[in-house]
Design a protein around this motif. Structure first.
Motif, short mmCIF file in Angstrom:
data_model
loop_
_atom_site.label_atom_id
_atom_site.label_comp_id
_atom_site.label_asym_id
_atom_site.label_seq_id
_atom_site.Cartn_x
_atom_site.Cartn_y
_atom_site.Cartn_z
N ASN A 279 0.82 -1.21 0.00
CA ASN A 279 0.00 0.00 0.00
C ASN A 279 0.86 1.26 0.00
O ASN A 279 0.55 2.24 -0.68
N ALA A 280 1.94 1.24 0.78
CA ALA A 280 2.82 2.41 0.84
C ALA A 280 3.44 2.69 -0.52
O ALA A 280 3.58 3.84 -0.94
N ILE A 281 3.81 1.62 -1.23
CA ILE A 281 4.44 1.79 -2.54
C ILE A 281 3.41 2.14 -3.60
O ILE A 281 3.64 2.99 -4.46
N ASN A 282 2.24 1.50 -3.54
CA ASN A 282 1.24 1.71 -4.58
C ASN A 282 0.76 3.15 -4.63
O ASN A 282 0.43 3.67 -5.71
N ARG A 283 0.72 3.83 -3.50
CA ARG A 283 0.31 5.24 -3.52
C ARG A 283 1.25 6.06 -4.39
O ARG A 283 0.83 6.94 -5.14
N ILE A 284 2.55 5.77 -4.26
CA ILE A 284 3.53 6.51 -5.05
C ILE A 284 3.47 6.10 -6.52
O ILE A 284 3.55 6.93 -7.42
N VAL A 285 3.29 4.80 -6.78
CA VAL A 285 3.20 4.33 -8.17
C VAL A 285 2.04 5.00 -8.88
O VAL A 285 2.15 5.42 -10.04
N GLU A 286 0.91 5.13 -8.20
CA GLU A 286 -0.26 5.76 -8.82
C GLU A 286 0.03 7.20 -9.21
O GLU A 286 -0.38 7.67 -10.29
N ILE A 287 0.75 7.92 -8.37
CA ILE A 287 1.06 9.31 -8.69
C ILE A 287 2.10 9.38 -9.81
O ILE A 287 2.05 10.27 -10.66
N ILE A 288 3.05 8.44 -9.82
CA ILE A 288 4.02 8.39 -10.93
C ILE A 288 3.29 8.19 -12.25
O ILE A 288 3.57 8.86 -13.25
N VAL A 289 2.32 7.29 -12.25
CA VAL A 289 1.56 7.03 -13.48
C VAL A 289 0.78 8.27 -13.90
O VAL A 289 0.68 8.58 -15.09
N GLN A 290 0.23 9.00 -12.94
CA GLN A 290 -0.48 10.24 -13.28
C GLN A 290 0.46 11.23 -13.96
O GLN A 290 0.08 11.91 -14.92
N SER A 291 1.69 11.33 -13.45
CA SER A 291 2.66 12.24 -14.05
C SER A 291 3.00 11.81 -15.47
O SER A 291 3.09 12.65 -16.38
N ILE A 292 3.21 10.51 -15.67
CA ILE A 292 3.52 10.01 -17.01
C ILE A 292 2.34 10.24 -17.95
O ILE A 292 2.51 10.62 -19.11
N THR A 293 1.12 10.03 -17.44
CA THR A 293 -0.07 10.27 -18.26
C THR A 293 -0.15 11.73 -18.70
O THR A 293 -0.53 12.04 -19.84
N ALA A 294 0.24 12.65 -17.81
CA ALA A 294 0.23 14.07 -18.16
C ALA A 294 1.17 14.35 -19.32
O ALA A 294 0.89 15.20 -20.18
N GLN A 295 2.30 13.63 -19.38
CA GLN A 295 3.22 13.81 -20.50
C GLN A 295 2.60 13.26 -21.80
O GLN A 295 2.77 13.85 -22.87
N LEU A 296 1.89 12.15 -21.70
CA LEU A 296 1.23 11.60 -22.89
C LEU A 296 0.19 12.58 -23.43
O LEU A 296 0.03 12.73 -24.65
N ILE A 297 -0.49 13.26 -22.53
CA ILE A 297 -1.48 14.26 -22.96
C ILE A 297 -0.79 15.40 -23.70
O ILE A 297 -1.30 15.90 -24.72
N GLN A 298 0.39 15.81 -23.22
CA GLN A 298 1.11 16.90 -23.88
C GLN A 298 1.52 16.51 -25.30
O GLN A 298 1.60 17.37 -26.18
N VAL A 299 1.81 15.23 -25.52
CA VAL A 299 2.16 14.79 -26.88
C VAL A 299 1.03 15.10 -27.84
O VAL A 299 1.24 15.62 -28.95
N GLY A 300 -0.20 14.77 -27.42
CA GLY A 300 -1.34 15.04 -28.29
C GLY A 300 -1.62 16.52 -28.45
O GLY A 300 -1.87 17.00 -29.56
N GLU A 301 -1.55 17.26 -27.34
CA GLU A 301 -1.87 18.69 -27.40
C GLU A 301 -0.88 19.46 -28.25
O GLU A 301 -1.24 20.40 -28.95
N ARG A 302 0.40 19.08 -28.18
CA ARG A 302 1.43 19.82 -28.91
C ARG A 302 1.78 19.17 -30.24
O ARG A 302 2.69 19.61 -30.93
N LYS A 303 1.07 18.09 -30.59
CA LYS A 303 1.27 17.40 -31.87
C LYS A 303 2.73 16.98 -32.05
O LYS A 303 3.33 17.16 -33.12
N LEU A 304 3.29 16.41 -30.99
CA LEU A 304 4.66 15.90 -31.04
C LEU A 304 4.66 14.49 -31.62
O LEU A 304 3.64 13.81 -31.62
#
Length: 507
Positions: A279-304
């Motif tokens: 549980n202690a680790i999974n909380r951090i993993v979930e936030i890491i995934v959110q950060s990575i997802t935000a980068q994927l969104i930027q790819v689409g928004e900026r047409k990279l």
């Protein structure tokens, strides 16, 4: 031994919890991971320093169990605000009372400078003994900087490096690069061909203090950062704090020490690990995934270009469990992204810094949208309270510049002894739009005014003083100008400030 007297390249990744130093000796094929002579089997080195009652310093592995160590000093350069007071109290209880603290009469640059000086001196002496060197060879030092540091933090780090003596020998050079560049250099070297020109690569740095993600574009000669950093103020420390809370609440440990927390955390490599560790680790993993997802969104928004590779670096990436969890999430988001992890991700950035220095890549060339100049006060003969100033150009549109480029000039400064003497940095695009964007005060307290040429006007003495101005263009995460001003051999002013409009020249 003569071949070992050629230039050496040394990469230093000064981390919040651990420090990695790697080097390339002339004539040797491989990058070498350096370990402290007193603990030759342990890499990396703890980023800790302790002070004895007599002022003696102990650092890294040499700190005894009975010595209160100052830890997380890197965070004091910029990131203390990342921890609220409650977190700071928990960290002190878990790791030591002097964590996130400084000795009386010091500041963050002094303490970090002490640590880096110990690192430098120990490394130099170890190299002299190990390689049987008659004297020290010239070193090219390469320091990594976090990609999301503030400008003030970068200045603090540069000040600490200078205080540690890395600039003392004229034959040595000092360079700074972002952790992003170093990570990419490491991946490109250890997995050649994995990056193709025109592709987009995501770097996920999962360190002891925080997780950060960003995108890099692969060019024909170098890589460049494409997006702003996303991330969290947490990482290995955040997991430790979660475990700390559990141990206090459920096992009722009054003061759980860090070794207890680490023993619990090590179980995350075990498929049957306790639920509370997961549980202690999974909380951090979930936030890491959110950060990575935000980068994927930027790819689409900026047409990279689509992301082809996710590179995992940092100490937390050593965990098979964390790597597998991140990979599973990424595959669900985009099954074409390949996850790459180095042999030892905690060493990746340090090794990449040395590789970047060894590569000798042609420096990026820049031009400028703006003029930059230094305004030097020249009080007029009529003793007008408003200063006139002489303008000394430094950067001019149409010319080419590189990071580390330096220049100097001599100027005459005229001032009233009652004045606060200030130098001003001017920026303009077209005349007459020169604007005063920065200023710094000259400390003339050590200058004997009685030796200066002067004139008496309307009962006021106007002094004349020749100053030597040195400037340097600094490009790491940001672009900046550094100034050093001397008079009669005495340093009277020093300033570094950001500049705008310095653009890479695309050949």
């Amino acid at each position: 031994m003569q071949k070992y007297m050629d230039r050496w390249t040394v990469g230093i990744d000064f981390g919040a919890t651990k420090t990695v130093l790697t080097y390339k000796a002339p004539g040797e094929e491989d990058i070498i991971d350096w370990n402290h002579p007193s603990h030759p089997s342990i890499i990396p080195i703890p980023s800790s320093i302790a002070y004895g009652d007599n002022g003696a310093q102990a650092w890294g592995h040499d700190i005894g169990t009975d010595m209160p160590a100052h830890r997380f000093t890197k965070l004091l350069l910029d990131d203390l605000r990342a921890f609220d007071p409650a977190d700071q109290r928990r960290i002190k209880a878990m790791v030591g009372a002097r964590s996130l603290d400084l000795p009386p009469g010091t500041n963050c640059t002094i303490v970090v400078g002490h640590y880096l000086r110990q690192l430098r001196q120990t490394f130099e002496e170890a190299m002299r003994v190990q390689w049987h060197l008659p004297c020290l060879p010239p070193f090219d030092w390469w320091f990594t900087l976090p990609v999301n540091w503030s400008f003030e933090a970068e200045i603090n780090m540069r000040t600490a490096v200078e205080a540690a003596g890395f600039y003392e020998r004229p034959v040595d050079t000092v360079h700074f690069l972002s952790e992003a560049e170093a990570a990419m250099a490491f991946v490109a070297s250890h997995q050649p061909g994995i990056q193709q020109v025109g592709e987009t690569v995501m770097v996920s740095d999962n360190g002891g203090h925080r997780h950060l993600s960003w995108l890099m574009g692969v060019g024909p000669l170098a890589v460049r950062q494409l997006t702003m950093v996303t991330g969290i103020m947490g990482g290995g420390i955040a997991i430790d704090l979660n475990l700390y809370d559990y141990l206090v609440k459920n096992i009722r440990m009054p003061i759980p020490r860090v070794d207890t927390v680490i023993r619990a955390k090590k179980q995350f490599i075990d498929p049957e690990m306790p639920i509370f560790v997961g549980n202690a680790i999974n909380r951090i993993v979930e936030i890491i995934v959110q950060s990575i997802t935000a980068q994927l969104i930027q790819v689409g928004e900026r047409k990279l270009p689509p992301i082809c590779i996710l590179v995992l670096v940092g100490g937390l990436s050593r965990s098979c469990y964390i790597r597998d969890r991140i990979t599973q999430h990424i595959q669900q988001l985009d099954h074409e992204i390949e996850t790459i992890v180095g042999k030892d991700p905690i060493l990746a950035v340090g090794r990449g810094a040395t590789l970047r220095g060894v590569a000798g890549i042609t420096p990026q060339v820049y031009d400028s949208l703006h003029h930059y100049a230094l305004a030097v006060p020249t009080r007029g003969a009529d003793n007008d309270q408003a200063y006139a100033s002489s303008r000394h150009p430094v950067i001019t549109p149409g010319r080419r510049y590189v990071s580390g480029q330096r220049g100097s000039f001599v100027a005459e400064m005229r001032f009233d002894e009652r004045d606060v003497v200030r130098l001003g940095v001017l920026r303009w695009t077209d005349e007459p739009g020169a604007g005063w964007i920065a200023e710094f005060t000259c400390d003339l307290s050590e200058i004997n005014l009685s030796y200066l040429n002067c004139s008496r006007t309307r009962g006021v003495t106007i002094y004349r003083l020749d100053i030597q101005v040195q400037w340097e263009i600094v490009v790491t995460i940001r672009r900046a100008l550094r100034w050093v001003v001397r008079a009669h051999g005495i340093e009277v002013a020093r300033k570094i400030h950001p500049i705008e409009g310095l653009r890479p020249v695309q050949d």
